[in-house]
Write an enzyme that holds these catalytic residues in place. Structure first.
Site, PDB file in Angstrom:
ATOM      1  N   LYS A 118       0.828  -1.218   0.000  1.00 57.05           N
ATOM      2  CA  LYS A 118       0.000   0.000   0.000  1.00 57.05           C
ATOM      3  C   LYS A 118       0.849   1.250   0.000  1.00 57.05           C
ATOM      4  CE  LYS A 118      -4.479  -1.507   1.459  1.00 57.05           C
ATOM      5  NZ  LYS A 118      -5.615  -1.371   2.366  1.00 57.05           N
ATOM      6  N   LYS A 200      -3.707 -10.405  -7.340  1.00 54.35           N
ATOM      7  CA  LYS A 200      -4.914 -10.687  -6.550  1.00 54.35           C
ATOM      8  C   LYS A 200      -6.100  -9.869  -7.056  1.00 54.35           C
ATOM      9  CE  LYS A 200      -5.681  -8.794  -2.632  1.00 54.35           C
ATOM     10  NZ  LYS A 200      -5.778  -8.230  -1.298  1.00 54.35           N
ATOM     11  N   LYS A 203     -10.471  -4.767  -4.793  1.00 55.06           N
ATOM     12  CA  LYS A 203     -11.438  -3.685  -4.985  1.00 55.06           C
ATOM     13  C   LYS A 203     -10.870  -2.599  -5.884  1.00 55.06           C
ATOM     14  CE  LYS A 203     -11.630  -4.020  -0.221  1.00 55.06           C
ATOM     15  NZ  LYS A 203     -12.155  -4.088   1.114  1.00 55.06           N
TER      16      LYS A 203
HETATM   17  P1  TYM Z   1      -9.888  -6.657   3.128  1.00 55.57           P
HETATM   18  O1  TYM Z   1     -10.950  -5.643   3.339  1.00 55.57           O
HETATM   19  O2  TYM Z   1      -8.790  -6.310   2.201  1.00 55.57           O
HETATM   20  O3  TYM Z   1     -10.505  -8.011   2.621  1.00 55.57           O
HETATM   21  C1  TYM Z   1     -11.592  -8.612   3.299  1.00 55.57           C
HETATM   22  C2  TYM Z   1     -11.470 -10.121   3.342  1.00 55.57           C
HETATM   23  O4  TYM Z   1     -11.518 -10.661   2.035  1.00 55.57           O
HETATM   24  C3  TYM Z   1     -10.371 -11.435   1.766  1.00 55.57           C
HETATM   25  N1  TYM Z   1     -10.010 -11.211   0.362  1.00 55.57           N
HETATM   26  C4  TYM Z   1      -9.773 -12.188  -0.512  1.00 55.57           C
HETATM   27  N2  TYM Z   1      -9.828 -13.518  -0.394  1.00 55.57           N
HETATM   28  C5  TYM Z   1      -9.539 -14.254  -1.491  1.00 55.57           C
HETATM   29  N3  TYM Z   1      -9.199 -13.713  -2.685  1.00 55.57           N
HETATM   30  C6  TYM Z   1      -9.146 -12.380  -2.848  1.00 55.57           C
HETATM   31  N4  TYM Z   1      -8.825 -11.853  -4.021  1.00 55.57           N
HETATM   32  C7  TYM Z   1      -9.438 -11.553  -1.727  1.00 55.57           C
HETATM   33  N5  TYM Z   1      -9.494 -10.209  -1.537  1.00 55.57           N
HETATM   34  C8  TYM Z   1      -9.834 -10.026  -0.248  1.00 55.57           C
HETATM   35  C9  TYM Z   1      -9.309 -10.891   2.715  1.00 55.57           C
HETATM   36  O5  TYM Z   1      -8.300 -11.829   2.959  1.00 55.57           O
HETATM   37  C10 TYM Z   1     -10.137 -10.591   3.938  1.00 55.57           C
HETATM   38  O6  TYM Z   1     -10.364 -11.742   4.695  1.00 55.57           O
HETATM   39  N6  TYM Z   1      -7.296  -6.010   7.328  1.00 55.57           N
HETATM   40  C11 TYM Z   1      -8.458  -6.654   6.742  1.00 55.57           C
HETATM   41  C12 TYM Z   1      -9.756  -6.205   7.390  1.00 55.57           C
HETATM   42  C13 TYM Z   1      -9.768  -6.378   8.863  1.00 55.57           C
HETATM   43  C14 TYM Z   1      -9.861  -7.611   9.564  1.00 55.57           C
HETATM   44  C15 TYM Z   1      -9.825  -7.249  10.951  1.00 55.57           C
HETATM   45  C16 TYM Z   1      -9.960  -8.929   9.175  1.00 55.57           C
HETATM   46  C17 TYM Z   1      -9.689  -5.380   9.772  1.00 55.57           C
HETATM   47  N7  TYM Z   1      -9.720  -5.913  11.036  1.00 55.57           N
HETATM   48  C18 TYM Z   1      -9.883  -8.231  11.941  1.00 55.57           C
HETATM   49  C19 TYM Z   1     -10.038  -9.914  10.173  1.00 55.57           C
HETATM   50  C20 TYM Z   1      -9.983  -9.552  11.537  1.00 55.57           C
HETATM   51  C21 TYM Z   1      -8.494  -6.303   5.275  1.00 55.57           C
HETATM   52  O7  TYM Z   1      -7.910  -5.348   4.835  1.00 55.57           O
HETATM   53  O8  TYM Z   1      -9.283  -7.121   4.531  1.00 55.57           O
END
Ligand code: TYM
Length: 335
Positions: A118, A200, A203
């Site tokens: 990032k 990957k 969004k």
């Molecule tokens: P974030 O918002 O980037 O993504 C949310 C969840 O979706 C999964 N994910 C994917 N899985 C498979 N293939 C993909 N292309 C893909 N893109 C996203 C991510 O692994 C995630 O599980 N830091 C976290 C959000 C967060 C969080 C937490 C998660 C904040 N606090 C506490 C668990 C526990 C994040 O940025 O996910």
């Protein structure tokens, strides 16, 4: 029927409302939340405090959070049994994050892949929040004494640092936090872009057709799958190193249909990529159709959604404050 709720194990997870939910976040995370939910006490949040580590337009952020709650419910999370809440509405997250940041090392934060990625993408805004993000994420998890954190592959490193922080704190003050385990699905943990199967699906994917959003219309989904990048061979075989595009489509197809890779290879034995891509597209459309319809219905009832997130924040706040009080006492804050 479960009667002793005290004994039930706990799940926490969240998604940043920094953009529309993607097929990747559905298959890597939410689908598994819904599958695990009946066996656990569940806390699922909209991680809006994490989202502002990258600049957000305020009106869009508000709308995305609301859309995300509707989508959580539409994906099968029952608001009567799971706490669905907005992170910023439970102040304990920010409070514990500060304490934990004092038990998180500069060196370990510097090694985080997400920070490196990032900050490379946002050179003009490498802020402190982006750097200390894992301490906030550790607070999210540890506040609820979570046993399990269902996430996609890319968040594994953050759950690992959370375990390290918890162990460090417990080592100094005695047992305070439960040590959580990540839950990474065997299939669907890393869904790749349909246009660049080495990157990957995310969004912020800018390649047209690379990313499928949960609310995409059927025609757009089908078009994206028909145009998905594959290779110059012809066989539908699972081989990520040599056939990343086809293997990614197999992951998606397997995840939405429950078929194994061998079953998929057999199904398309004498068929070409064209038939295969069509089948994957149609299976995804059928999976997402009820989610889109239910989300649209829920978004017409904003009062209902407000009831859900207020009740969610209340339930989450109660559990979170219990842990926070314990932590404040342990570190020596006057009660
Ligand atoms: P974030 O918002 O980037 O993504 C949310 C969840 O979706 C999964 N994910 C994917 N899985 C498979 N293939 C993909 N292309 C893909 N893109 C996203 C991510 O692994 C995630 O599980 N830091 C976290 C959000 C967060 C969080 C937490 C998660 C904040 N606090 C506490 C668990 C526990 C994040 O940025 O996910």
């Amino acid at each position: 029927m479960e009667t002793n709720t005290e004994a039930r194990k706990i799940i926490l997870s969240g998604i940043q409302p920094s953009g529309k939910l993607t097929l990747g976040s559905y298959l890597g995370a939410i689908k598994n939340w819904a599958e695990l939910a009946s066996d656990y006490d569940c806390y699922f949040m909209m991680a809006d405090m994490h989202a502002i580590t990258v600049r957000q337009d305020p009106a869009t952020l508000r709308a995305t959070v609301l859309e995300q709650i509707a989508q959580y419910i539409a994906c099968g999370l029952d608001p009567d049994s799971c706490a669905l809440f907005i992170q910023s509405q439970v102040p304990a997250h920010a409070e514990l994050a500060w304490v934990l940041s004092c038990y998180t090392m500069f060196g370990e934060l510097s090694r985080m892949t997400q920070f490196k990625d990032k900050s490379a993408k946002n050179e003009e805004n490498i802020n402190a929040g982006l750097f200390t993000y894992p301490a906030l994420m550790a607070a999210d998890i540890l506040l609820y004494q979570a046993d399990l954190v269902p996430v996609g592959d890319d968040q594994k490193q953050h759950v690992e640092i959370c375990r390290d922080i918890a162990q460090r704190f417990n080592g100094v003050y005695g047992d305070t936090f439960k040590i959580p385990a990540p839950f990474i699905p065997k299939v669907g943990a890393r869904i790749m872009s349909l246009q660049d199967p080495t990157a990957k699906m995310s969004k912020s994917d800018t390649a047209a057709g690379g990313c499928i959003y949960l609310l995409d219309k059927a025609d757009d989904i089908l078009r994206a799958f028909k145009r998905a990048v594959t290779d110059s061979y012809t066989a539908v075989r699972y081989a990520p190193a040599v056939k990343p595009g086809v293997s990614n489509l197999m992951q998606i197809y397997s995840s939405v249909t429950g078929k194994t890779f061998t079953e998929i290879e057999d199904e398309f034995e004498s068929k070409g990529y064209g038939d295969f891509k069509l089948a994957v597209g149609e299976a995804v459309i059928e999976t997402l159709r009820p989610i889109r319809e239910k989300t649209e219905e829920l978004l017409n009832n904003k009062d209902y959604l407000a009831e859900i997130y207020r009740a969610g924040a209340q339930k989450a706040g109660y559990a979170a404050n219990k842990t926070l009080r314990k932590v404040y006492k342990r570190v020596g804050f006057v009660q």
